[in-house]
Scaffold this active site. Structure first.
Site, PDB file in Angstrom:
ATOM      1  N   HIS A 108       0.827  -1.210   0.000  1.00 18.51           N
ATOM      2  CA  HIS A 108       0.000   0.000   0.000  1.00 18.51           C
ATOM      3  C   HIS A 108       0.862   1.262   0.000  1.00 18.51           C
ATOM      4  CE1 HIS A 108      -3.712   2.270   1.371  1.00 18.51           C
ATOM      5  NE2 HIS A 108      -2.754   3.126   1.661  1.00 18.51           N
ATOM      6  N   GLU A 109       1.789   1.341   0.937  1.00 20.44           N
ATOM      7  CA  GLU A 109       2.609   2.551   1.052  1.00 20.44           C
ATOM      8  C   GLU A 109       3.622   2.652  -0.091  1.00 20.44           C
ATOM      9  OE1 GLU A 109       1.728   4.836   2.988  1.00 20.44           O
ATOM     10  OE2 GLU A 109       0.283   3.633   4.085  1.00 20.44           O
ATOM     11  N   HIS A 161       1.871   4.294  -3.004  1.00 26.09           N
ATOM     12  CA  HIS A 161       1.832   5.752  -2.852  1.00 26.09           C
ATOM     13  C   HIS A 161       3.177   6.377  -3.225  1.00 26.09           C
ATOM     14  CE1 HIS A 161      -2.098   6.038  -1.119  1.00 26.09           C
ATOM     15  NE2 HIS A 161      -1.783   5.493   0.043  1.00 26.09           N
TER      16      HIS A 161
END
Length: 223
Positions: free
Chosen positions: A26-27, A30
């Site tokens: 997820h990170e 980003h």
């Protein structure tokens, strides 16, 4: 001790493994997308990596074990570095939750394929099958949960950043006035049963329905 956790002791090793995978991807999504759009902030801080140590947040992980909701370390993004700040800001915010949805989808298809082809036993008649069943169930369900939860329009979640980038400047300024109180609102929604049951607690229904739909799709591919 177990009664204070959102998961059983038997599930904890699998939950932790899944959270490490989910939070890291997820990170990373980003950080990587922001870097590709021209913002080097995350890159300079060493966040464009799949090293879990750079992304996992202790408090956020602990909270998801206790309450079923949590977070990783937010990736810093300087939207002014984007050529189209609002559009690219929306994309950068959205790719995190979408990465969790993709993990869940891949997990559901792989799990369905293993079951349909008899590699795993749904009845978990062996310790190996039981372990894999728990792992895939948590991989699918927790990633769907993170997908939905991160779209809640409450800072610092991705859903809030998307709404913020979509809103006119006048509305954005009003929204920013409430940001310092967001953590208190979040804790109230998580720990007060009445508020939780009528807000984010309803995500559980959607988690089940989406997870089941993905699994059924996977079964359809192999039958």
């Amino acid at each position: 001790m177990e009664r204070y956790l959102a998961f059983s002791f038997e599930e904890l090793p699998f939950v932790l493994l899944v959270l490490i995978i989910a939070f890291t991807v997820h990170e990373f999504a980003h950080a990587y997308s922001a870097y590709k759009f021209g913002d080097p902030t995350a890159k300079l801080l060493g966040r464009v990596t799949l090293n879990p140590a750079r992304h996992v947040d202790f408090l956020g992980t602990l909270l998801i074990l206790l309450a079923g909701f949590g977070w990783a370390r937010p990736v810093p993004v300087t939207r002014e570095n984007f050529s189209r700040p609002r559009l690219m800001g929306i994309i950068v915010s959205a790719v995190g939750p979408l990465s969790n949805l993709l993990i869940a989808f891949i997990g559901a298809v792989v799990y369905a394929g293993l079951l349909v082809n008899g590699v795993l036993d749904v009845a978990a008649t062996s310790r190996g099958s039981e372990a894999f069943n728990i792992f895939f169930e948590k991989l699918i369900q927790l990633n769907v949960l993170l997908f939905l939860f991160n779209l809640v329009p409450l800072p610092p979640l991705d859903g809030y950043r998307i709404v913020e980038d979509l809103a006119p400047l006048r509305i954005r300024r009003k929204l920013q006035q409430f940001e310092p109180y967001s953590i208190f609102i979040f804790l109230l929604l998580v720990f007060i049963p009445v508020l939780r049951d009528n807000t984010i607690g309803r995500l559980g229904i959607w988690v089940y329905e989406i997870s089941q739909a993905m699994f059924d799709f996977g079964v359809g591919l192999f039958t």
